[in-house]
Design a protein around this motif. Structure first.
Motif, PDB file in Angstrom:
ATOM      1  N   GLY A  38       0.791  -1.227   0.000  1.00 11.36           N
ATOM      2  CA  GLY A  38       0.000   0.000   0.000  1.00 11.36           C
ATOM      3  C   GLY A  38       0.815   1.265   0.000  1.00 11.36           C
ATOM      4  N   GLY A  39       2.052   1.193   0.460  1.00  9.78           N
ATOM      5  CA  GLY A  39       2.921   2.360   0.445  1.00  9.78           C
ATOM      6  C   GLY A  39       2.566   3.440   1.443  1.00  9.78           C
ATOM      7  N   GLY A  40       1.711   3.155   2.419  1.00  9.15           N
ATOM      8  CA  GLY A  40       1.309   4.159   3.393  1.00  9.15           C
ATOM      9  C   GLY A  40       1.983   3.956   4.739  1.00  9.15           C
ATOM     10  N   LYS A  41       1.319   4.485   5.779  1.00 10.70           N
ATOM     11  CA  LYS A  41       1.884   4.395   7.124  1.00 10.70           C
ATOM     12  C   LYS A  41       1.887   2.953   7.622  1.00 10.70           C
ATOM     13  CE  LYS A  41       0.490   9.088   8.449  1.00 10.70           C
ATOM     14  NZ  LYS A  41      -0.293   9.909   9.406  1.00 10.70           N
ATOM     15  N   ALA A  42       0.857   2.190   7.238  1.00 10.79           N
ATOM     16  CA  ALA A  42       0.814   0.785   7.659  1.00 10.79           C
ATOM     17  C   ALA A  42       1.991   0.003   7.088  1.00 10.79           C
ATOM     18  CB  ALA A  42      -0.504   0.149   7.215  1.00 10.79           C
ATOM     19  N   ALA A  43       2.343   0.280   5.844  1.00  8.84           N
ATOM     20  CA  ALA A  43       3.508  -0.385   5.245  1.00  8.84           C
ATOM     21  C   ALA A  43       4.798   0.017   5.954  1.00  8.84           C
ATOM     22  CB  ALA A  43       3.592  -0.049   3.755  1.00  8.84           C
ATOM     23  N   LEU A  47       7.172  -2.747   7.841  1.00 12.32           N
ATOM     24  CA  LEU A  47       8.555  -2.876   7.360  1.00 12.32           C
ATOM     25  C   LEU A  47       9.559  -2.254   8.330  1.00 12.32           C
ATOM     26  CD1 LEU A  47       8.055  -2.134   3.557  1.00 12.32           C
ATOM     27  CD2 LEU A  47       8.370  -4.339   4.671  1.00 12.32           C
ATOM     28  N   TRP A  48       9.107  -1.878   9.505  1.00 11.34           N
ATOM     29  CA  TRP A  48       9.956  -1.343  10.579  1.00 11.34           C
ATOM     30  C   TRP A  48      10.671  -0.055  10.172  1.00 11.34           C
ATOM     31  CZ3 TRP A  48      11.060  -3.359  15.595  1.00 11.34           C
ATOM     32  CH2 TRP A  48      10.283  -4.474  15.936  1.00 11.34           C
ATOM     33  N   THR A 174      -0.259 -11.865  14.755  1.00 10.02           N
ATOM     34  CA  THR A 174       0.170 -10.468  14.892  1.00 10.02           C
ATOM     35  C   THR A 174       1.685 -10.340  14.848  1.00 10.02           C
ATOM     36  OG1 THR A 174      -1.798  -9.987  16.232  1.00 10.02           O
ATOM     37  CG2 THR A 174       0.021  -8.423  16.344  1.00 10.02           C
ATOM     38  N   ILE A 175       2.375 -11.209  15.579  1.00 10.23           N
ATOM     39  CA  ILE A 175       3.840 -11.158  15.600  1.00 10.23           C
ATOM     40  C   ILE A 175       4.414 -11.454  14.213  1.00 10.23           C
ATOM     41  CG2 ILE A 175       5.918 -12.159  16.602  1.00 10.23           C
ATOM     42  CD1 ILE A 175       4.327 -10.390  18.503  1.00 10.23           C
ATOM     43  N   LEU A 176       3.845 -12.457  13.534  1.00 10.51           N
ATOM     44  CA  LEU A 176       4.346 -12.791  12.200  1.00 10.51           C
ATOM     45  C   LEU A 176       4.080 -11.669  11.202  1.00 10.51           C
ATOM     46  CD1 LEU A 176       3.348 -16.564  11.883  1.00 10.51           C
ATOM     47  CD2 LEU A 176       5.603 -15.595  12.393  1.00 10.51           C
ATOM     48  N   SER A 177       2.922 -11.022  11.305  1.00 10.59           N
ATOM     49  CA  SER A 177       2.601  -9.935  10.373  1.00 10.59           C
ATOM     50  C   SER A 177       3.499  -8.721  10.577  1.00 10.59           C
ATOM     51  CB  SER A 177       1.139  -9.523  10.545  1.00 10.59           C
ATOM     52  OG  SER A 177       0.908  -9.003  11.845  1.00 10.59           O
ATOM     53  N   VAL A 178       4.061  -8.568  11.767  1.00  8.45           N
ATOM     54  CA  VAL A 178       4.949  -7.426  12.027  1.00  8.45           C
ATOM     55  C   VAL A 178       6.399  -7.753  11.688  1.00  8.45           C
ATOM     56  CG1 VAL A 178       5.779  -5.847  13.828  1.00  8.45           C
ATOM     57  CG2 VAL A 178       3.385  -6.520  13.783  1.00  8.45           C
ATOM     58  N   THR A 179       6.778  -9.032  11.804  1.00  7.80           N
ATOM     59  CA  THR A 179       8.189  -9.398  11.623  1.00  7.80           C
ATOM     60  C   THR A 179       8.512  -9.956  10.236  1.00  7.80           C
ATOM     61  OG1 THR A 179       7.696 -11.554  12.620  1.00  7.80           O
ATOM     62  CG2 THR A 179       8.538  -9.822  14.074  1.00  7.80           C
ATOM     63  N   LEU A 180       7.620 -10.778   9.667  1.00 15.22           N
ATOM     64  CA  LEU A 180       7.935 -11.433   8.390  1.00 15.22           C
ATOM     65  C   LEU A 180       8.132 -10.460   7.231  1.00 15.22           C
ATOM     66  CD1 LEU A 180       5.780 -14.691   8.379  1.00 15.22           C
ATOM     67  CD2 LEU A 180       8.218 -14.419   8.805  1.00 15.22           C
ATOM     68  N   TYR A 184      11.575 -10.391   5.124  1.00 10.92           N
ATOM     69  CA  TYR A 184      11.571 -10.648   3.680  1.00 10.92           C
ATOM     70  C   TYR A 184      12.155  -9.472   2.913  1.00 10.92           C
ATOM     71  CZ  TYR A 184       9.869 -11.356  -1.045  1.00 10.92           C
ATOM     72  OH  TYR A 184       9.790 -11.474  -2.411  1.00 10.92           O
ATOM     73  N   ASN A 185      11.855  -8.261   3.357  1.00  8.86           N
ATOM     74  CA  ASN A 185      12.411  -7.082   2.696  1.00  8.86           C
ATOM     75  C   ASN A 185      13.930  -7.031   2.821  1.00  8.86           C
ATOM     76  OD1 ASN A 185      12.196  -4.554   1.304  1.00  8.86           O
ATOM     77  ND2 ASN A 185      12.448  -3.498   3.251  1.00  8.86           N
ATOM     78  N   ARG A 186      14.453  -7.592   3.898  1.00  8.53           N
ATOM     79  CA  ARG A 186      15.900  -7.568   4.108  1.00  8.53           C
ATOM     80  C   ARG A 186      16.601  -8.696   3.357  1.00  8.53           C
ATOM     81  NH1 ARG A 186      18.889  -7.177  10.036  1.00  8.53           N
ATOM     82  NH2 ARG A 186      21.031  -7.056   9.240  1.00  8.53           N
ATOM     83  N   TYR A 187      15.985  -9.891   3.347  1.00  7.55           N
ATOM     84  CA  TYR A 187      16.594 -11.050   2.687  1.00  7.55           C
ATOM     85  C   TYR A 187      15.765 -11.446   1.471  1.00  7.55           C
ATOM     86  CZ  TYR A 187      18.881 -11.286   7.239  1.00  7.55           C
ATOM     87  OH  TYR A 187      19.584 -10.995   8.386  1.00  7.55           O
ATOM     88  N   GLU A 188      15.447 -10.471   0.636  1.00  2.00           N
ATOM     89  CA  GLU A 188      14.542 -10.691  -0.492  1.00  2.00           C
ATOM     90  C   GLU A 188      15.111 -11.663  -1.513  1.00  2.00           C
ATOM     91  OE1 GLU A 188      12.414  -8.030  -4.012  1.00  2.00           O
ATOM     92  OE2 GLU A 188      13.421  -7.064  -2.331  1.00  2.00           O
ATOM     93  N   GLU A 189      16.362 -11.502  -1.897  1.00  2.00           N
ATOM     94  CA  GLU A 189      16.940 -12.347  -2.937  1.00  2.00           C
ATOM     95  C   GLU A 189      17.025 -13.799  -2.500  1.00  2.00           C
ATOM     96  OE1 GLU A 189      20.654 -10.809  -4.162  1.00  2.00           O
ATOM     97  OE2 GLU A 189      19.856  -8.888  -4.886  1.00  2.00           O
ATOM     98  N   GLN A 190      17.457 -14.040  -1.244  1.00  2.00           N
ATOM     99  CA  GLN A 190      17.574 -15.410  -0.764  1.00  2.00           C
ATOM    100  C   GLN A 190      16.207 -16.082  -0.676  1.00  2.00           C
ATOM    101  OE1 GLN A 190      18.926 -12.731   0.463  1.00  2.00           O
ATOM    102  NE2 GLN A 190      21.068 -13.041   1.059  1.00  2.00           N
TER     103      GLN A 190
END
Length: 227
Positions: A38-43, A47-48, A174-180, A184-190
């Motif tokens: 979505g590219g907003g505040k929630a994203a 994505l921390w 909830t924990i998975l939705s905040v961390t995964l 994934y954004n950090r280790y996207e290629e792998q």
């Protein structure tokens, strides 16, 4: 000649990097993770990019899970006690401020606009129609892959429901939705490389099953013959 080779090398490296990243991508996406969410505040929170809010969500979710699971009280009792505490605290604060002749901080008005309700209803209608279309295709046997995915997902939910409670499942979600998403954004290629390998293996086995089993099953229900 050396300068031309030096100029050509970074171009080749760039092309190689684009070729390596232009293979399988999770969710068949063509945009970045931030744009996909979505590219907003929630994203930003998922994505921390707003670390304090993301960390606060984990702390609040953990505290709420401990209250619901360890206190032994029901959901209705806990919600009633929390609302009672907040209302009494606000009431005492307002009266204490009026006695000390202090300016009372006003609360923002909570109003649902007609546009917000219409947008939510339209989005809900689209999702419900999509779910009904999926159910229609599954019951008619048009998409066997979707059928097996739904059956596997429902079976997994059934197994998880027999092992853990609803609040624990909501806490894990909830924990998975905040961390995964951040991981994934950090280790996207792998992750994309491993997901591509699994996807190709699954597609190969599904093709074998589809050719040997699914194509031999009747697709159309025979019409009743006239008596």
């Amino acid at each position: 000649m050396e300068e031309s080779q030096e100029v050509r090398d970074p171009v080749e490296r760039d092309s190689n990097s684009t070729c390596s990243t232009s293979g399988y991508r999770l969710f068949d996406r063509q945009t970045t993770i931030h744009q996909l969410m979505g590219g907003g505040k929630a994203a930003d929170v998922l994505l921390w990019k707003r670390q304090r809010i993301s960390l606060g969500i984990i702390i609040i979710a953990t505290f709420a899970w401990l209250i619901f699971e360890r206190s032994g009280l029901s959901f209705l009792t806990i919600c009633s006690n929390v609302l009672l505490f907040l209302i009494v605290l606000r009431f005492l604060h307002v009266n204490y401020a009026s006695l000390r002749d202090k300016q009372i901080q006003t609360l923002p008005e909570l109003i649902l606009s007609e546009e917000m309700v219409n947008n939510a209803a339209a989005s809900f209608r689209i999702k419900v129609n999509y779910m009904l279309l999926m159910a229609h295709d599954i019951t008619l046997g048009k998409d066997f892959r979707l059928f097996f995915m739904v059956v596997g997902f429902l079976w997994l939910l059934s197994v998880l429901g027999s092992l853990i409670s609803f609040f624990t499942l909501a806490y894990i979600g909830t924990i998975l939705s905040v961390t995964l998403p951040a991981l994934y954004n950090r280790y996207e290629e792998q992750v994309d490389r491993c997901a591509g390998t699994i996807h190709r293996s699954f597609s190969r086995h599904y093709k074998i099953v589809d050719e040997n089993v699914m194509n031999r099953l009747p697709r159309n229900v025979p019409k009743d013959k006239n008596m």
